[in-house]
Design an enzyme around this catalytic site. Structure first.
Site, PDB file in Angstrom:
ATOM      1  CE  LYS A   1      -2.014   1.449   3.946  1.00 50.90           C
ATOM      2  NZ  LYS A   1      -1.294   2.250   4.969  1.00 50.90           N
TER       3      LYS A   1
ATOM      4  CG  ASP B   1      -2.105   5.808   6.788  1.00 46.41           C
ATOM      5  OD1 ASP B   1      -1.447   5.104   6.007  1.00 46.41           O
ATOM      6  OD2 ASP B   1      -1.755   6.025   7.961  1.00 46.41           O
TER       7      ASP B   1
ATOM      8  CG  HIS C   1      -4.776  -1.164   8.151  1.00 41.48           C
ATOM      9  ND1 HIS C   1      -4.207  -2.024   7.242  1.00 41.48           N
ATOM     10  CD2 HIS C   1      -3.847  -0.195   8.373  1.00 41.48           C
ATOM     11  CE1 HIS C   1      -2.984  -1.589   6.936  1.00 41.48           C
ATOM     12  NE2 HIS C   1      -2.749  -0.481   7.598  1.00 41.48           N
TER      13      HIS C   1
HETATM   14  C1  BG6 Z   1       0.162   1.580   8.323  1.00 44.42           C
HETATM   15  C2  BG6 Z   1      -0.117   3.052   8.273  1.00 44.42           C
HETATM   16  O1  BG6 Z   1      -0.481   0.918   7.267  1.00 44.42           O
HETATM   17  O2  BG6 Z   1      -0.297   1.050   9.558  1.00 44.42           O
HETATM   18  C3  BG6 Z   1       0.539   3.753   9.440  1.00 44.42           C
HETATM   19  O3  BG6 Z   1       0.380   3.595   7.048  1.00 44.42           O
HETATM   20  C4  BG6 Z   1       0.147   3.118  10.748  1.00 44.42           C
HETATM   21  O4  BG6 Z   1       0.205   5.132   9.449  1.00 44.42           O
HETATM   22  C5  BG6 Z   1       0.347   1.603  10.698  1.00 44.42           C
HETATM   23  O5  BG6 Z   1       0.933   3.672  11.777  1.00 44.42           O
HETATM   24  C6  BG6 Z   1      -0.241   0.931  11.939  1.00 44.42           C
HETATM   25  O6  BG6 Z   1       0.144  -0.410  11.952  1.00 44.42           O
HETATM   26  P1  BG6 Z   1       0.284  -1.210  13.318  1.00 44.42           P
HETATM   27  O7  BG6 Z   1       0.646  -2.595  12.890  1.00 44.42           O
HETATM   28  O8  BG6 Z   1       1.348  -0.527  14.115  1.00 44.42           O
HETATM   29  O9  BG6 Z   1      -1.055  -1.140  13.990  1.00 44.42           O
END
Ligand code: BG6
Length: 491
Positions: A151, A238, A243
């Protein structure tokens, strides 16, 4: 200084080729994850890793760079000298400018003859077309080749389609691994087991037994050094587009017929397609954009977003989003779904809360009818499941109090938990697609998100301020209150 890694079961030789191989993602996530797989003897013996970059380095310079940068992202406990040396021996560096066709001939010469190839594109998407075209031009793609796409996959529907079209000219859909690292998290995979490996929740997992669903992915960190990327992106693109919607899919999907990649992805796609499209009025009423102002984060003073390095003056990029969604199908009709994510929030916490229905009637005069039964699934930083119930407080009379049944998954299973990237990289190496997004899923997610972006552009409102270290703007609580619910920390 222990174990010399030995080979797992025989496996075809494989070249894992990382474009952007000395970039940030590779150094922080991919190479540490591959090292861990190597340390635990999961990386097939005949797997070679080729890091690609534009620097005209010889092997010595490359190894010096890796030695300096990568160990900082591996826990000290896991750094074993012998294993580390063995890992370095698998690594190769090739100097490649992705825009230069001739460099791909050099790359071809560096690969193992007859090996399977997995190309990991950890670069800006603007390079994807050149990379795929030049790989094809150099004869480096065959039916066994795979490509992994990082991504951001687009900034709107049209750009996502463009990426898919371009990559699709050279790779079949069954060869394309679109990463959403949340799908590699142990806890996220465990959600499928909670839902489909148990019978007790399924009869209740629907309207009208569920009053609301909340999904929170809160981060304590700010924008850090990623201003350039983040300011043009914002929290909706983002985090929500990928997610949070993927988490929602797993919470809301129908039972798939098997774990087969398409069986799972078909069900997730149905959820995305059932999301009620937001009109301009819905966007104004059901979404909240926020931006953090100076405050404190975990005991330390924290700057506001606009004071962070390299953020343009007066930026209106959102660092927080809360919204109410609806899924138009039999299971979820009339169940509001609340999604929330933000940077510089009170703590790092990813959690899904299933709020069960209010009591239809109460025989306990001093106790509320409001929903008390909640299933709280904490994904990170801890991994636990709590079921909140009412119990009688000991003593005379009939006073009720909420108590929790707690399941701490970290103490239930002491086994090592691999990081998301390690698990996903092993899936790529083994050719398993279940935990990767299919083209139609990605496009359905953008189809739902785009009207929100457009609605915000039309409204042209500034994001609402929230203090760094808080749970977001007050409007986010109001969004829940309108439905008679509250975010779990306010309930
Ligand atoms: C990423 C985003 O995809 O996921 C970031 O671009 C974010 O901004 C991150 O901080 C969060 O991932 P995790 O695994 O730390 O929850």
């Amino acid at each position: 200084m222990s174990s010399t890694p030995t080979a797992p079961a025989a496996h075809d030789p494989l070249d894992l080729v990382i474009f952007g191989g000395v970039g940030d993602l590779s150094v922080r996530k991919l190479l540490p994850a591959l090292y861990m797989a190597h340390l635990h003897h999961n990386l097939p013996e005949q797997t070679r890793i080729h890091a690609l970059g534009r620097q005209a380095w010889d092997r010595e310079a490359f190894v010096a760079f890796i030695q300096e940068k990568v160990p900082g992202f591996i826990s000290a406990k896991a750094l074993e000298d012998e294993a580390w040396q063995g890992f370095l021996a698998r690594l190769n560096y090739v100097s490649v400018d992705a825009t230069q066709a001739a460099d791909f001939t050099t790359l071809g010469a560096a690969l193992q003859p007859g090996a399977e190839r997995a190309y990991y594109l950890a670069t800006a998407p603007s390079l994807f077309t050149d990379i795929c075209a030049h790989l094809s031009g150099a004869g480096l793609i065959d039916a066994r080749s795979r490509v992994v796409l990082e991504k951001p996959l687009g900034h709107d529907l049209a750009s996502a389609r463009h990426i898919n079209d371009e990559v699709g000219r050279y790779f079949q859909e069954s060869q394309i691994f679109r990463i959403d690292h949340y799908l590699g998290k142990e806890t996220v995979q465990n959600l499928m087991v909670l839902r489909f490996g148990n019978t007790i929740f399924e009869p209740l997992w629907r309207s009208p037994f569920i009053k609301s669903v909340q999904i929170t992915v809160a981060e304590a960190v700010g924008v850090g050094s990623r201003a350039g990327f983040y300011d043009g992106t914002g929290a909706l693109r983002d985090m929500v587009q990928n997610h949070l919607l993927q988490l929602l899919c797993i919470v809301a999907m129908e039972p798939p017929v098997s774990l087969d990649p398409d069986a799972v992805r078909d069900e997730k796609l149905k959820v995305l397609r059932s999301l009620r499209p937001m009109t301009a009025a819905d966007v104004a009423r059901d979404t909240v954009r926020g931006q953090y102002t100076a405050g404190a984060s975990q005991g330390d003073a924290a700057k506001g977003y606009l004071q962070e390095d390299n953020i343009p003056e007066g930026s209106t990029t959102e660092t927080f989003v809360a919204l109410r969604a609806h899924i138009n199908n039999w299971r979820w009709a009339n169940v509001p779904i609340f999604l929330r994510t933000g940077k510089r929030m009170a703590e790092r916490r990813s959690e899904i809360v299933i709020e069960f229905a209010d009591l239809p009637f109460t025989i306990f005069p001093d106790s509320p009818r409001q929903a008390v039964n909640r299933l709280m699934i904490r994904l990170q930083p801890e991994e636990h499941i709590q079921l909140q119930m009412m119990a009688k407080e000991p003593g005379s009379g009939m006073r009720l109090r909420p108590v929790s049944l707690n399941l701490d998954l970290e103490s239930a299973f002491v086994a090592r938990r691999a990081e998301a990237y390690e698990r996903l990289l092993m899936d790529v190496i083994k050719g398993r697609l279940t935990h990767f997004m299919r083209r139609d899923e990605l496009e359905a997610a953008w189809t739902w998100v785009e009207p929100i972006l457009n609605g915000w552009a039309t409204l042209a409102e500034k994001p609402k301020a929230y203090t760094a270290g808080s749970w977001g703007p007050a409007a986010s609580s109001a969004l829940m209150a309108r439905e008679g619910s509250a975010w779990v920390e306010e309930a």
